[in-house]
Design a protein around this motif. Structure first.
Motif, short mmCIF file in Angstrom:
data_model
loop_
_atom_site.label_atom_id
_atom_site.label_comp_id
_atom_site.label_asym_id
_atom_site.label_seq_id
_atom_site.Cartn_x
_atom_site.Cartn_y
_atom_site.Cartn_z
N GLN A 172 0.83 -1.20 0.00
CA GLN A 172 0.00 0.00 0.00
C GLN A 172 0.87 1.26 0.00
O GLN A 172 0.61 2.21 -0.75
N ILE A 173 1.90 1.27 0.83
CA ILE A 173 2.78 2.44 0.91
C ILE A 173 3.58 2.61 -0.37
O ILE A 173 3.78 3.73 -0.85
N ALA A 174 4.02 1.51 -0.97
CA ALA A 174 4.76 1.58 -2.23
C ALA A 174 3.92 2.22 -3.32
O ALA A 174 4.43 3.00 -4.15
N ASN A 175 2.62 1.92 -3.33
CA ASN A 175 1.73 2.53 -4.32
C ASN A 175 1.59 4.03 -4.10
O ASN A 175 1.53 4.81 -5.06
N VAL A 176 1.52 4.45 -2.82
CA VAL A 176 1.37 5.87 -2.50
C VAL A 176 2.64 6.64 -2.87
O VAL A 176 2.58 7.73 -3.44
N LEU A 177 3.79 6.07 -2.54
CA LEU A 177 5.06 6.77 -2.75
C LEU A 177 5.65 6.53 -4.14
O LEU A 177 6.59 7.22 -4.54
N ASP A 178 5.10 5.52 -4.85
CA ASP A 178 5.66 5.11 -6.14
C ASP A 178 7.15 4.79 -5.98
O ASP A 178 8.00 5.24 -6.75
N SER A 179 7.44 4.02 -4.94
CA SER A 179 8.81 3.66 -4.63
C SER A 179 8.84 2.29 -3.97
O SER A 179 7.86 1.87 -3.34
N GLU A 180 9.94 1.59 -4.08
CA GLU A 180 10.09 0.29 -3.42
C GLU A 180 10.19 0.47 -1.92
O GLU A 180 10.88 1.37 -1.43
N VAL A 181 9.49 -0.37 -1.18
CA VAL A 181 9.47 -0.27 0.28
C VAL A 181 10.14 -1.50 0.89
O VAL A 181 9.80 -2.64 0.54
N ASP A 182 11.07 -1.28 1.79
CA ASP A 182 11.78 -2.36 2.48
C ASP A 182 11.38 -2.36 3.95
O ASP A 182 11.70 -1.42 4.68
N VAL A 183 10.64 -3.40 4.35
CA VAL A 183 10.26 -3.53 5.76
C VAL A 183 11.43 -4.16 6.50
O VAL A 183 11.70 -5.36 6.38
N VAL A 184 12.14 -3.36 7.26
CA VAL A 184 13.35 -3.86 7.92
C VAL A 184 13.02 -4.61 9.22
O VAL A 184 13.80 -5.44 9.67
N ARG A 185 11.86 -4.31 9.81
CA ARG A 185 11.49 -5.01 11.04
C ARG A 185 10.00 -4.79 11.33
O ARG A 185 9.47 -3.71 11.10
N THR A 186 9.35 -5.85 11.81
CA THR A 186 7.97 -5.73 12.28
C THR A 186 7.96 -6.00 13.77
O THR A 186 8.27 -7.11 14.22
N ASN A 187 7.65 -4.99 14.55
CA ASN A 187 7.67 -5.07 16.01
C ASN A 187 6.25 -5.26 16.53
O ASN A 187 5.35 -4.49 16.20
N TYR A 188 6.06 -6.27 17.36
CA TYR A 188 4.74 -6.58 17.92
C TYR A 188 4.83 -6.51 19.44
O TYR A 188 5.70 -7.13 20.05
N PHE A 189 3.91 -5.76 20.05
CA PHE A 189 3.92 -5.55 21.50
C PHE A 189 2.65 -6.13 22.11
O PHE A 189 1.54 -5.85 21.65
N GLY A 190 2.82 -6.96 23.13
CA GLY A 190 1.68 -7.60 23.77
C GLY A 190 1.95 -7.87 25.23
O GLY A 190 3.03 -7.59 25.75
N THR A 191 0.96 -8.43 25.91
CA THR A 191 1.10 -8.79 27.32
C THR A 191 0.70 -10.25 27.50
O THR A 191 0.00 -10.83 26.67
N CYS A 241 6.41 -16.00 11.64
CA CYS A 241 6.07 -14.78 10.90
C CYS A 241 7.22 -13.78 10.84
O CYS A 241 7.13 -12.78 10.13
N GLY A 242 8.27 -14.01 11.61
CA GLY A 242 9.42 -13.12 11.57
C GLY A 242 9.22 -11.81 12.33
O GLY A 242 9.95 -10.85 12.12
N TYR A 243 8.23 -11.77 13.24
CA TYR A 243 8.01 -10.56 14.03
C TYR A 243 9.06 -10.48 15.15
O TYR A 243 9.49 -11.49 15.68
N ASP A 244 9.43 -9.26 15.51
CA ASP A 244 10.18 -9.03 16.73
C ASP A 244 9.16 -8.76 17.82
O ASP A 244 8.50 -7.72 17.81
N THR A 245 8.99 -9.69 18.75
CA THR A 245 7.94 -9.56 19.76
C THR A 245 8.52 -9.06 21.09
O THR A 245 9.57 -9.52 21.54
N GLU A 246 7.81 -8.11 21.68
CA GLU A 246 8.13 -7.68 23.04
C GLU A 246 6.89 -7.95 23.88
O GLU A 246 5.89 -7.22 23.79
N ILE A 247 6.93 -9.03 24.64
CA ILE A 247 5.78 -9.49 25.41
C ILE A 247 6.02 -9.20 26.88
O ILE A 247 6.97 -9.71 27.48
N LEU A 248 5.14 -8.40 27.46
CA LEU A 248 5.30 -7.96 28.83
C LEU A 248 4.55 -8.91 29.77
O LEU A 248 3.35 -9.12 29.61
#
Length: 272
Positions: free
Chosen positions: A45-64, A88-95
């Motif tokens: 979605q962001i690549a379409n808006v920016l008309d540029s290639e998007v590289d997701v370097v990290r997906t951070n997930y926060f939960g308890t 899924c390759g998420y970086d999870t921070e679970i409290l």
């Protein structure tokens, strides 16, 4: 050159808002969400808006996750967090919310907010980490955070949910306050069909006992229904006599086998 993006997911908000995904497809009972696809859908979605290639370097997930909470077995919730991290390759921070130390704790009350804000600001301060912070959430509490991240020279994309049938899933202030986002908000419920997980049945071998069982589970490790039941067992203390016993019972109250038998005998009808 690709644009570096980092995703920050408020896991508590996503969990409580997922019903909007189900209702958008007319399925009240729900379906499984393909968490692996969420980062790709956002990036596309962001690549379409920016008309540029998007590289997701990290997906951070926060939960308890509650620990030492009477009558609650956290094994299923822990397995979900492990799935996000390992599959899924998420970086999870679970409290961990320790109910022995904080008996009146409210797991979703600001714990995730503070952890997510700390992480987003930390990475914004590290040169070259990301160009765009993608915030997945819906609470107005995050407005000062997003404003500060933009002041640090980063762009911000908000990913939220539409407010369906009177449900206030996304704060109007969050979506309309000027100076906190650089692109129009994206709404996950508008991509429900893509996020829906479709599993195919297959026969798999239990890693523990070697038993064959038909399943739709696609993870690398598989355990049959019998072994999963065994895994969920825990040691509980009887509310009547104090005896400890292994069980899968997960309600707030627990009575051992002997006390249950005595109770049934006391309430049995006398022979005619």
């Amino acid at each position: 050159m690709s644009v570096k993006t980092m995703i920050f997911i408020d896991g508590s908000w996503l969990y409580h808002s997922r019903q909007a995904l189900f209702e958008s497809l007319g399925e009240e009972s729900g379906f499984e969400i393909d968490y692996k696809r969420i980062p790709d859908i956002i990036a596309h979605q962001i690549a379409n808006v920016l008309d540029s290639e998007v590289d997701v370097v990290r997906t951070n997930y926060f939960g308890t996750i509650p620990v030492n909470k009477q009558g609650y077995n956290p094994s299923k919730q822990k397995s979900f967090y492990d799935f996000l991290a390992l599959q899924c390759g998420y970086d999870t921070e679970i409290l961990e919310i320790d109910f022995r130390r904080e008996p009146n704790a409210r797991p979703d009350d600001k714990w995730v907010n503070v952890a997510l804000a700390s992480s987003m600001l930390y990475y914004a301060a590290v040169p070259g980490t990301y160009d765009i912070a993608i915030f997945v959430g819906g609470d107005a509490d995050y407005i000062p955070l997003l404003r500060q991240v933009r002041l640090m020279g980063k762009r911000v994309q908000i990913v939220s949910m539409n407010n369906i049938d009177g449900k206030q899933l996304s704060s109007t202030m969050l979506l309309t306050t000027p100076g906190i986002q650089d692109m129009p908000p994206m709404f996950l419920d508008e991509h429900s069909q893509q996020i829906r997980l479709v599993r195919e049945e297959q026969t798999r071998v239990c890693k523990s006992c070697g038993h064959d069982e038909v399943t739709t589970w696609a993870g690398p490790e598989f355990f049959c229904s019998n072994c999963r039941t065994e895994y969920r067992k825990q040691i509980r203390t009887c509310d009547t006599c104090g005896r400890q016993e292994e069980t899968t019972w997960d309600k707030t109250f627990f009575y051992c086998t002997e006390c249950r038998s005595k109770h049934r005998g006391a309430n049995a009808e006398p022979a005619g």
